[in-house]
Write a protein that holds these residues in place. Sequence first.
Motif, PDB file in Angstrom:
ATOM      1  N   UNK A   2     -32.349  38.951 -23.871  1.00 30.75           N
ATOM      2  CA  UNK A   2     -32.548  37.922 -24.893  1.00 30.75           C
ATOM      3  C   UNK A   2     -34.015  37.753 -25.271  1.00 30.75           C
ATOM      4  N   UNK A   3     -34.929  38.062 -24.356  1.00 32.32           N
ATOM      5  CA  UNK A   3     -36.354  37.859 -24.612  1.00 32.32           C
ATOM      6  C   UNK A   3     -36.789  38.613 -25.869  1.00 32.32           C
ATOM      7  N   UNK A   4     -37.561  37.934 -26.700  1.00 33.93           N
ATOM      8  CA  UNK A   4     -38.004  38.516 -27.957  1.00 33.93           C
ATOM      9  C   UNK A   4     -37.162  38.095 -29.138  1.00 33.93           C
ATOM     10  N   UNK A   5     -36.045  37.415 -28.871  1.00 32.44           N
ATOM     11  CA  UNK A   5     -35.217  36.892 -29.947  1.00 32.44           C
ATOM     12  C   UNK A   5     -35.881  35.706 -30.619  1.00 32.44           C
ATOM     13  N   UNK A   6     -35.189  35.104 -31.571  1.00 31.04           N
ATOM     14  CA  UNK A   6     -35.787  34.029 -32.362  1.00 31.04           C
ATOM     15  C   UNK A   6     -34.958  32.761 -32.277  1.00 31.04           C
ATOM     16  N   UNK A   7     -35.650  31.605 -32.358  1.00 35.17           N
ATOM     17  CA  UNK A   7     -34.943  30.347 -32.535  1.00 35.17           C
ATOM     18  C   UNK A   7     -35.315  29.787 -33.902  1.00 35.17           C
ATOM     19  N   UNK A   8     -34.314  29.232 -34.586  1.00 38.35           N
ATOM     20  CA  UNK A   8     -34.478  28.696 -35.926  1.00 38.35           C
ATOM     21  C   UNK A   8     -33.884  27.298 -35.990  1.00 38.35           C
ATOM     22  N   UNK A   9     -34.375  26.497 -36.920  1.00 40.07           N
ATOM     23  CA  UNK A   9     -33.720  25.236 -37.208  1.00 40.07           C
ATOM     24  C   UNK A   9     -32.408  25.516 -37.937  1.00 40.07           C
TER      25      UNK A   9
END
Length: 342
Positions: free
Chosen positions: A185-192
Amino acid sequence: MKSAFVCLCLITSALTVPLSAQASSQATIQHALPRLVKIFGAGGVKNLYGYSTGFLVSPQGHIATIWSPVLDTDRLSVVLHDGRRFEAEVLGAEPHLDLAIIKLKSEHELKLPYFDYQHKTIAGAGTRILGFSNMFRVATGDESVSVLHGVIEARTELPRRRGAFELSYKGDVYVVDAITNNPGAAGGAILTYDGKLLGMIGKQVRNAKTSTWVNYSLPIDVLSKSIEQIITGKYESSENQKKPETEAPDRYRPVDFGLVMVPDVLYRTPAFIDSVLPGSLVAKAGLRPDDLVVFVNDELIKSCKTLKTELGKLESGDLLRLVVRRDNQLISLELQVPPENK
């Protein structure tokens, strides 16, 4: 036919989602998925996973991802959302931000969808988020990466001392109420929910004393400057602003673990093992002469001097994680730091 793997983890604080939020999140998912990539590289032995996640930050194929041993290979492969596979190269890295920028290799001009990393959105506690990653390597071709629903619990600095979370990064993180701490999962993105990029999912990290795991992301407003500098070739590592090595602790030396390194005669002598003391900790762990030490507790080891500095910071009872390169293979091992010799 493209198959989709969407993991919806509804947490207790987000069981009831308004219809307007549901519609917004669905639009964000469709917007984000083409901007996520799957990365495959070094690893695949012991505790080293040979895959991670990244997200596009330019139409030319620049990708932001986590700095990890996965990138320590000459055969780095990236798979886009539509299944296209490219070779890639590491353009630059800022290990102290756990950030790396890689670039796709292509003979043709690429016009790819991407995230605007320069739009520095900052979110507070209670903000609903979506986390995108290729956790557990569920996607290897044109399958979609996984999506997690969650909430930001806090923006805070995680402790880095012994008995707390062992991070190479020192600064604010978003602590999230979602299980983002998964292999790959590392390197993925979080978005609103409305599609604003908030940050990059961090490494698998647990509290060294309580063995509890933390789900966190590195804020995009912290990463943005380094991303821009690496892409434009104007990068200046924060390593240049570190305190002189003479100010660093010197509690342990390589020989305390049974390591005899090659003579340190160059400005940056690579951290090759010259010999291993019989019966020592590293001998029992299986290290051999000519192994190259590349990481110590997630810190990149650029030279024998760097190795000495990182070992000197350890305290009795710490967990020492080593990654070494042997031929074309990466090997990971963990050691308990012995009591300090007085």
